[in-house]
Design an enzyme around this catalytic site. Structure first.
Site, short mmCIF file in Angstrom:
data_model
loop_
_atom_site.label_atom_id
_atom_site.label_comp_id
_atom_site.label_asym_id
_atom_site.label_seq_id
_atom_site.Cartn_x
_atom_site.Cartn_y
_atom_site.Cartn_z
N CYS A 13 0.88 -1.18 0.00
CA CYS A 13 0.00 0.00 0.00
C CYS A 13 0.91 1.23 0.00
CB CYS A 13 -0.96 -0.02 1.18
SG CYS A 13 -0.17 0.04 2.80
N ARG A 19 -3.23 -0.59 5.40
CA ARG A 19 -3.83 -1.64 4.58
C ARG A 19 -2.94 -2.86 4.38
NH1 ARG A 19 -5.03 2.24 -0.29
NH2 ARG A 19 -3.12 3.13 0.64
N ASP A 132 -7.90 4.00 1.20
CA ASP A 132 -6.95 4.43 2.24
C ASP A 132 -7.73 4.95 3.46
OD1 ASP A 132 -5.00 5.58 3.75
OD2 ASP A 132 -4.05 6.64 2.09
#
Ligand code: 4NP
Length: 163
Positions: A13, A19, A132
């Protein structure tokens, strides 16, 4: 003789504190639950190195802990010189991650390793990215975990030839 090769998976990520460390923990959880720990190695990394050496975001860790995932990984930046060779699959969380990874690929073989996490969702198929959660609220962290549980399940089925 068992000639089955261990599969190596790298989740990527932007910052490697929300994440992708969650993806690593969720995938490891499913792999352990299904007794396949000897067949897979999972790791995670970030496109940027701003959080290098940090533990995962405390909000992400507490949301994950409620689902019994222990986020133990330490943030590091993606390293194109070694990660493309070390990993069989490089799994980005959003379109920008994919673009950034593709721009660092050195060959067609490297490019072929890059895939997007949500492509393996079988329930949350209307999501085309894992959004996000960093600047958002609680719901964003829960959504990340919902998407990752779905996608990791699909990814493991894919790797086992069931999809
Ligand atoms: P992640 O979230 O990519 O899911 O780890 C972020 C973490 C940090 C930043 C951005 C996104 N940051 O800009 O520092």
């Amino acid at each position: 003789m068992d000639t089955k090769k261990t599969k190596t998976l790298l989740f990527v990520c932007l910052g490697n504190i929300c994440r992708s460390p969650s993806a690593e923990a969720v995938m490891n959880g499913i792999i352990k639950k299904t007794d396949q720990s000897s067949e897979f190695i999972c790791d995670s990394a970030g496109i940027i190195g701003n959080h290098e050496g940090d533990r995962a975001d405390s909000r992400m860790r507490s949301h994950a802990a409620r689902r019994s995932y222990d986020l133990t990984s330490i943030s590091r930046q993606f390293r194109c010189k070694t990660d493309f060779d070390k990993f069989d699959m490089i799994i980005g969380m959003d379109d920008q991650n994919i673009e950034d990874l593709q721009s660092q690929a050195r060959s067609e073989d490297d490019l072929k390793k890059i895939v997007k996490m949500t492509d393996y969702c079988t329930k949350f198929t209307h999501y085309k990215t894992v959004p996000d959660p960093y600047y958002g609220g609680e719901a964003g962290f829960e959504l990340v975990l919902d998407l990752l549980e779905d996608a990791c399940d699909g990814l493991l089925n894919h790797l086992n030839g069931k999809l």
